[in-house]
Design an enzyme around this catalytic site. Structure first.
Site, mmCIF file in Angstrom:
data_model
loop_
_atom_site.group_PDB
_atom_site.id
_atom_site.type_symbol
_atom_site.label_atom_id
_atom_site.label_comp_id
_atom_site.label_asym_id
_atom_site.label_seq_id
_atom_site.Cartn_x
_atom_site.Cartn_y
_atom_site.Cartn_z
ATOM 1 C CB SER A 84 -0.957 1.655 8.386
ATOM 2 O OG SER A 84 -0.673 2.942 8.075
ATOM 3 C CG ASP A 213 6.227 0.920 5.223
ATOM 4 O OD1 ASP A 213 5.759 1.874 4.301
ATOM 5 O OD2 ASP A 213 5.178 0.665 6.079
ATOM 6 C CG HIS A 241 2.470 1.020 4.446
ATOM 7 N ND1 HIS A 241 2.947 1.182 5.621
ATOM 8 C CD2 HIS A 241 1.077 1.257 4.509
ATOM 9 C CE1 HIS A 241 2.049 1.660 6.410
ATOM 10 N NE2 HIS A 241 0.886 1.824 5.655
#
Length: 266
Positions: A84, A213, A241
Site C-alpha cells: 500500500s 482490493d 487490500h
C-alpha cells in the site's frame, strides 16, 4: 541446523495506519521456509512512540527502513516488500540504497515513477476518492493554510468493508485494536524532488496485483503498472487490500517465486 545457502533476507514494509504487527502471519510462514525476515514500525506507527502530527517529512517517516538498509553488511542485498503506502517508502529506499536492494516488490501498492514528483501517484489516487469509499474514514487537515498537513483516521466500517472484507475476522479485530492515525504526506511529497533514474530506476521492480482490493481497486493498480511498467507482474486472486491476512500462503508463494527469479546470488 545447517546454513541455508539459498537463504534470502526479506524486509516487509507496512502501509498507512498499520505497523510491523500486520506481517505476523507472513513472517512466520516465510521463516518456516528457511529465509530471514525483518519487519519494522515506521515512525509514528505500531509501537513507535512518536505521534504522526509531530512527523515533519516523509523522509523522517521512512527513517527506520533507511537505517536498516544503512546497517547491512557491504555484501548483503535484500528483498524489500512495500504494501500500500509502503510502496512509497520502498521507492525512497530504492533511490537512496539501490545497491542494497535486489528487488523491490510492490504489493497492491503505490508505485511512483521518475518523470513526475513523488506525490503524482497519490494525487491521482485521491482524485478518485469518494464518500462511499471513505465510509467512516476521515482525512483531517491539522496544518495551516501555508503549511497544510493531512492526517488519515480509519474507522471500523472502513476497515471491515474496504480493507479486510475477505480477511479472517480475528485479523480485522486485531487491526481495530492496533491501527493508529497516519498520513499520506502528499503535501510534503509534492515538494520533493523526483525519484532518480540512477537510483530508483536501476532496481528491479515487481508488482503484485490483488484483484478484490476495495481500496486500491484493480483498475488503479493496473494504471500504476502502465504508468511505470515493472519487470514483472504477478496476481493474487480473491485477495483484499490486506493479502497478508486474506491470502497469506499465496503471498508467501509469490515472494518465494520473485526471490528465486530475481534475487539469485545475493
Amino acid at each position: 541446523m545447517a546454513e541455508n545457502k539459498n537463504q534470502k533476507h526479506f524486509i516487509l514494509v507496512h502501509g498507512l495506519c498499520h505497523g510491523a504487527w500486520c506481517w505476523y502471519k507472513l513472517k512466520s510462514l516465510l521463516e518456516s521456509t528457511g529465509h530471514r525476515v525483518t519487519v519494522l514500525d515506521l515512525i509514528a506507527s505500531g509501537i513507535n512512540m512518536k505521534a504522526i502530527q509531530n512527523v515533519q517529512t516523509f523522509h523522517e517517516y521512512t527513517k527506520p527502513l533507511l537505517e536498516i538498509l544503512a546497517s547491512l553488511p557491504p555484501d548483503e542485498k535484500v528483498i524489500v516488500v512495500g504494501h500500500s503506502l509502503g510502496g512509497m517508502n520502498l521507492a525512497l529506499a530504492m533511490d537512496e540504497f539501490p545497491n542494497k536492494i535486489s528487488v523491490g516488490v510492490f504489493l497492491t501498492a503505490f508505485m511512483p515513477d521518475t518523470l513526475h514528483q513523488p506525490s503524482y501517484v497519490l494525487e491521482k489516487y485521491l482524485g478518485g476518492v469518494t464518500e462511499e469509499l471513505l465510509q467512516d474514514a476521515q482525512l483531517v487537515n491539522i496544518g495551516s493554510p501555508q503549511i497544510p498537513f493531512t492526517i488519515t483516521f480509519m474507522g471500523p466500517k472502513f476497515l471491515s468493508s474496504k480493507l479486510y472484507h475477505l480477511s479472517p475476522v480475528e485479523d480485522l479485530e486485531l487491526a481495530k485494536a492496533l491501527i493508529r492515525p497516519g498520513s499520506l504526506f502528499t503535501e510534503d511529497l509534492s515538494k520533493a524532488k523526483n525519484f532518480s533514474d540512477e537510483g530508483f530506476g536501476t532496481v528491479t521492480r515487481v508488482y503484485v496485483v490483488c484483484n478484490e482490493d476495495n481500496v486500491m481497486v484493480e483498475e488503479f493498480q493496473r494504471w500504476t503498472i502502465q504508468n511505470n511498467p515493472p519487470k514483472d507482474v504477478l496476481e493474487i486472486k480473491s485477495a483484499d487490500h490486506m493479502p497478508m491476512f486474506s491470502k497469506t500462503q499465496e503471498v508467501c508463494d509469490c515472494l518465494l517465486e520473485i526471490a528465486n527469479k530475481y534475487a539469485q546470488g545475493n
